[in-house]
Write a protein that holds these residues in place. Structure first.
Motif, PDB file in Angstrom:
ATOM      1  N   LEU A  45      34.526  17.358  61.362  1.00 48.73           N
ATOM      2  CA  LEU A  45      34.671  17.487  59.874  1.00 48.73           C
ATOM      3  C   LEU A  45      34.872  18.314  59.129  1.00 48.73           C
ATOM      4  O   LEU A  45      35.648  19.785  59.283  1.00 48.73           O
ATOM      5  N   THR A  49      31.773  19.005  54.105  1.00 47.85           N
ATOM      6  CA  THR A  49      30.573  18.197  54.785  1.00 47.85           C
ATOM      7  C   THR A  49      29.117  19.295  54.666  1.00 47.85           C
ATOM      8  O   THR A  49      29.610  20.467  55.323  1.00 47.85           O
ATOM      9  N   LEU A  54      26.444  14.708  55.720  1.00 41.82           N
ATOM     10  CA  LEU A  54      26.369  14.274  56.910  1.00 41.82           C
ATOM     11  C   LEU A  54      25.329  13.129  56.811  1.00 41.82           C
ATOM     12  O   LEU A  54      25.276  11.795  57.921  1.00 41.82           O
ATOM     13  N   VAL A  69      25.092  20.458  59.779  1.00 36.89           N
ATOM     14  CA  VAL A  69      26.236  21.129  60.387  1.00 36.89           C
ATOM     15  C   VAL A  69      26.244  22.150  60.381  1.00 36.89           C
ATOM     16  O   VAL A  69      25.609  23.203  60.135  1.00 36.89           O
ATOM     17  N   SER A  78      31.707  26.469  57.567  1.00 34.98           N
ATOM     18  CA  SER A  78      31.329  25.485  58.176  1.00 34.98           C
ATOM     19  C   SER A  78      32.201  25.818  59.925  1.00 34.98           C
ATOM     20  O   SER A  78      33.708  26.605  59.365  1.00 34.98           O
ATOM     21  N   GLY A  82      28.975  19.043  63.965  1.00 34.60           N
ATOM     22  CA  GLY A  82      27.573  18.834  63.498  1.00 34.60           C
ATOM     23  C   GLY A  82      26.597  18.006  64.272  1.00 34.60           C
ATOM     24  O   GLY A  82      27.926  16.874  65.085  1.00 34.60           O
TER      25      GLY A  82
END
Length: 144
Positions: A45, A49, A54, A69, A78, A82
């Protein structure tokens, strides 16, 4: 997935408590429940995001129960992967077929059925020390 784990545990308890024979259909039912998974792992990802984007990316394939995530607990950034939970396994399988290898926010993502994490050993020290490379169990042909 937690629901299926709980269901499997209850079924295993009822099997061991009632001495079900080997010809009983219960073990195959356990395997069927275990194979049905609606939780997907989404890797690769983009750092930008978030949970909602997502969810939006996977909502076209069916009812998304949860999309999360995973973020670093210290920085809040992040970690690049996720999980997406669907209400049924058909939707999850369609999402895998359609989204695996596709671009999402500038990055090609990997989508697969989520695997349950192996249990961790607790605390420091453990049983093996945790040092070294770990290239296998025993060497047959050491040559030193």
């Amino acid at each position: 997935m937690a629901f299926y784990n709980k269901l499997g545990g209850l079924l295993r308890q009822s099997i061991s408590g009632n001495a079900v024979s080997a010809t009983s259909p219960m073990p195959s039912m356990l395997d069927a429940v275990r194979c049905m998974s609606t939780k997907l792992f989404v890797g690769g990802l983009s750092w930008g995001t978030d949970d909602q984007s997502l969810r939006d990316a996977f909502a076209t394939f069916g009812d998304v129960v949860d999309a999360r995530v995973i973020v670093d607990r210290d920085s809040g950034r992040s970690r690049g992967f996720g999980f997406v939970n669907f209400s049924d396994d058909e939707c999850a399988n369609e999402a895998i077929k359609a989204m695996d290898g596709q671009e999402l926010q500038g990055r090609n993502i990997r989508v697969s059925i989520a695997q349950e994490r192996a249990p961790r050993s607790g605390g420091f020290g453990g049983s093996g020390g945790g040092f070294g490379g770990g290239y296998g169990q025993a060497r047959d042909n050491d040559g030193y």
